[in-house]
Design a protein around this motif. Sequence first.
Motif, PDB file in Angstrom:
ATOM      1  N   TYR A  35      56.490  34.562  44.946  1.00  0.00           N
ATOM      2  CA  TYR A  35      57.879  34.724  44.488  1.00  0.00           C
ATOM      3  C   TYR A  35      57.968  34.552  42.973  1.00  0.00           C
ATOM      4  N   ALA A  36      57.348  33.522  42.443  1.00  0.00           N
ATOM      5  CA  ALA A  36      57.428  33.258  41.000  1.00  0.00           C
ATOM      6  C   ALA A  36      56.821  34.405  40.197  1.00  0.00           C
ATOM      7  N   ALA A  37      55.679  34.926  40.667  1.00  0.00           N
ATOM      8  CA  ALA A  37      55.029  36.020  39.942  1.00  0.00           C
ATOM      9  C   ALA A  37      55.860  37.292  40.000  1.00  0.00           C
ATOM     10  N   ARG A  39      59.096  37.507  40.417  1.00  0.00           N
ATOM     11  CA  ARG A  39      60.304  37.278  39.628  1.00  0.00           C
ATOM     12  C   ARG A  39      60.027  37.405  38.133  1.00  0.00           C
ATOM     13  N   ASP A  40      58.913  36.847  37.698  1.00  0.00           N
ATOM     14  CA  ASP A  40      58.647  36.773  36.262  1.00  0.00           C
ATOM     15  C   ASP A  40      57.979  38.033  35.709  1.00  0.00           C
ATOM     16  N   ASN A  41      57.097  38.643  36.510  1.00  0.00           N
ATOM     17  CA  ASN A  41      56.275  39.732  35.981  1.00  0.00           C
ATOM     18  C   ASN A  41      56.412  41.046  36.730  1.00  0.00           C
ATOM     19  N   THR A  53      53.764  48.867  37.610  1.00  0.00           N
ATOM     20  CA  THR A  53      54.504  47.618  37.753  1.00  0.00           C
ATOM     21  C   THR A  53      55.961  47.943  38.036  1.00  0.00           C
ATOM     22  N   ARG A  55      59.684  46.457  38.547  1.00  0.00           N
ATOM     23  CA  ARG A  55      60.598  45.334  38.322  1.00  0.00           C
ATOM     24  C   ARG A  55      61.716  45.425  39.350  1.00  0.00           C
ATOM     25  N   ASP A  60      63.785  34.343  47.345  1.00  0.00           N
ATOM     26  CA  ASP A  60      62.891  33.498  48.125  1.00  0.00           C
ATOM     27  C   ASP A  60      63.530  32.996  49.417  1.00  0.00           C
ATOM     28  N   GLY A 142      51.547  38.496  42.629  1.00  0.00           N
ATOM     29  CA  GLY A 142      52.166  39.596  41.896  1.00  0.00           C
ATOM     30  C   GLY A 142      51.377  40.875  41.864  1.00  0.00           C
TER      31      GLY A 142
END
Length: 338
Positions: A35-37, A39-41, A53, A55, A60, A142
């Motif tokens: 989730y963090a990856a 969301r961020d990348n 990639t 976006r 979560d 990610g």
Amino acid sequence: MRYLIIGAGAVGGTIGGRLAQSGHDVVLVARGAQYAALRDNGLCLRTPDGPRTHRLPVVDRPEALGTLRPDDVLVLTVKTQDSAAALAAWAGRPVEGGGTAAFRLPLVCAQNGVESERLALRTFRRVYGVCVWLPCEFVEPGVVSAAGTPLTGMLHIGRHPAGSDDTARAISADLERSHIEAPVVDDVMRWKYAKLLSNLANAVQALSGAPLDEEGRALCRRARAEGEAVLAAAGIVYTGEDEERTFRGDKITLKPFDGSPRGGGSSWQSLHRGTGTIEADYLNGEIALLGRLHGVPTPVNDVLQELADDAARHRRPAGAMPVADLVAAVDARAGTGG
């Protein structure tokens, strides 16, 4: 339609990424580091036609998405051992205009095994099965790779327990604009039981490593023979291997675009990543369950289930058990009639 990919790992990430690439509205659902990856990348999907990639919106938990839309499609791509929790989390979510997800929205089970459809049908009114033939891997948080070309995969789709409808055809059309062949069939479970038989080899590969040698392949054939005997006793029909080969033809060829060989299948990846769980209870364990119900001994699948569960629970690495030791464990169980 908007696709909510519940479990944006290898399979979910590949389906979601390909749908997004062809212009469809996609939301990813993931947990923890994934989730963090995302969301961020964003989601990096590596395919033979190049990495991309995406976006995309990512959440979560269902509550983070708020009220669902009437045109949402829930695509369940978690491992089967996580299905019950995911279904419980999403079933009661409100939908614009009234009602809940379970009452109003289609739920698509794009997973191995045959249990998730049963679980879903207890609460969801419209459940669709998908037979997943989609060679892909979780590389790191990610990042997902899918080595199939010219098609990324093949996903037979139909209503559970049988039939088809306009929703299945609409989903199929979206997938087929996304490098994925998606035949709509009235007998999707016949295809899923055939995939179950092939997935009985997953535990052998996970425990002993990939690729398998001849001794490992022989053990896989023994597991499959038990599975075929059990399905025959249960009166369950499944697609034959010749029919599968004829239908698939050369539509999907694996192309290791980054120069490295593909790792193992989904169970191998679970041990490799040290997730602590594995889907053997719903693959080899499905055959063991049917064997007990219909009086057919299943010592090979019993042992494979037990050893795979033990390896996952203790986070042993993939391929840690020599195939000779695995065969000896199976033979010892078979010899005692256990």
